[in-house]
Design an enzyme around this catalytic site. Structure first.
Site, PDB file in Angstrom:
ATOM      1  N   ASP A 105       0.841  -1.202   0.000  1.00 56.73           N
ATOM      2  CA  ASP A 105       0.000   0.000   0.000  1.00 56.73           C
ATOM      3  C   ASP A 105       0.879   1.256   0.000  1.00 56.73           C
ATOM      4  OD1 ASP A 105      -2.153  -1.667   0.273  1.00 56.73           O
ATOM      5  OD2 ASP A 105      -2.298  -1.399   2.446  1.00 56.73           O
TER       6      ASP A 105
HETATM    7  N1  URA Z   1      -1.221  -5.921   3.689  1.00 57.10           N
HETATM    8  C1  URA Z   1      -1.687  -4.655   3.749  1.00 57.10           C
HETATM    9  O1  URA Z   1      -2.737  -4.411   4.322  1.00 57.10           O
HETATM   10  N2  URA Z   1      -0.980  -3.699   3.172  1.00 57.10           N
HETATM   11  C2  URA Z   1       0.201  -3.903   2.540  1.00 57.10           C
HETATM   12  O2  URA Z   1       0.808  -2.960   2.040  1.00 57.10           O
HETATM   13  C3  URA Z   1       0.666  -5.228   2.482  1.00 57.10           C
HETATM   14  C4  URA Z   1      -0.058  -6.216   3.074  1.00 57.10           C
END
Ligand code: URA
Length: 236
Positions: A105
């Site tokens: 993310d």
């Molecule tokens: N899970 C998440 O919620 N975000 C990420 O960036 C990676 C795994």
């Protein structure tokens, strides 16, 4: 091997568009065998001539490159430059058409593999290879025993039941979570569905490959062999 115009050769090997390559040449950024060349029509053979941009050798596009990055916050794992202001591949020298293997993310930090090798991408992302990923999660308040239990026993994300491989409370408000599936926002969902807020999320391991001491925003060029730990002997 045939010779071609310098601007064409640069563009064909992933540096940038033909027009942008011409600009780079006019700006004196391109050398051929150590000599600055200011003419886009200069004839070269990439197999014999040493062509460099800003002092870094331009490689043939069939050459695969691999990097590991400690992704900073605010960068998106996408190549859609029109849509996102800061994309991860902008952090890299522009000589290859790179992409990230899987996604973190925008506000997650940590280990990301960046490459131009599409096959590798498939192997890491595809669930059949069962590559586990480990995250450190900092929460807004201390995690209770009930919340730990709820996260460990799994939650429903987009109508799919998702259960982490392992969850450990490492400090009052820090969890270590290991997952395999990689559903969108999986770790955040697991934690936030218990009422906790995620303050920091960092990926510290993919397969057996660890982030180690790579600083945030820094990357390291590695070989395909260096990425073996990702697969832990699961594939050849
Ligand atoms: N899970 C998440 O919620 N975000 C990420 O960036 C990676 C795994």
């Amino acid at each position: 091997m045939t010779k071609n115009r310098l601007s064409k050769v640069l563009a064909a090997n992933g540096v940038a568009s033909r027009r942008k390559c011409e600009e780079l040449i006019f700006e004196g950024k391109v050398t051929v065998n150590g000599e600055v060349i200011l003419k886009p029509q200069h004839m070269v053979d990439i197999s014999k001539d040493k062509i460099s941009l800003d002092g870094e050798k331009v490689l043939k596009t069939d050459e695969k490159v691999y990097y590991i990055l400690n992704k900073p916050k605010g960068y998106v794992c996408s190549n859609d430059k029109e849509r996102f202001k800061n994309i991860v591949v902008d952090l890299f020298p522009s000589k290859h058409r790179l992409f990230t293997v899987g996604r973190l993310d925008k506000n997650t930090t940590g280990l990301v593999i960046v490459t131009n090798d599409g096959q590798l991408s498939h192997r890491v992302i595809h669930p059949s290879f069962e590559i586990s990923k480990e995250y450190l999660v900092k929460t807004n308040v201390e995690v209770t025993a009930e919340q730990l239990e709820k996260i460990s026993s799994g939650v429903s994300i987009e109508r799919c039941f998702v259960k982490p491989q392992k969850v450990t409370k490492v400090r009052k408000n820090t969890l270590k979570i290991i997952i395999q599936e990689g559903k969108k926002h999986e770790v955040r969902e697991l934690v936030e569905q218990t009422g906790l807020q995620v303050q920091e999320l960092c990926r510290i391991r993919i397969g057996n490959l660890r982030l180690g001491h790579l600083e945030i925003g820094h990357f390291k060029k590695v070989s395909l062999k260096d990425l073996d730990p990702v697969f832990d002997g699961k594939i050849g």
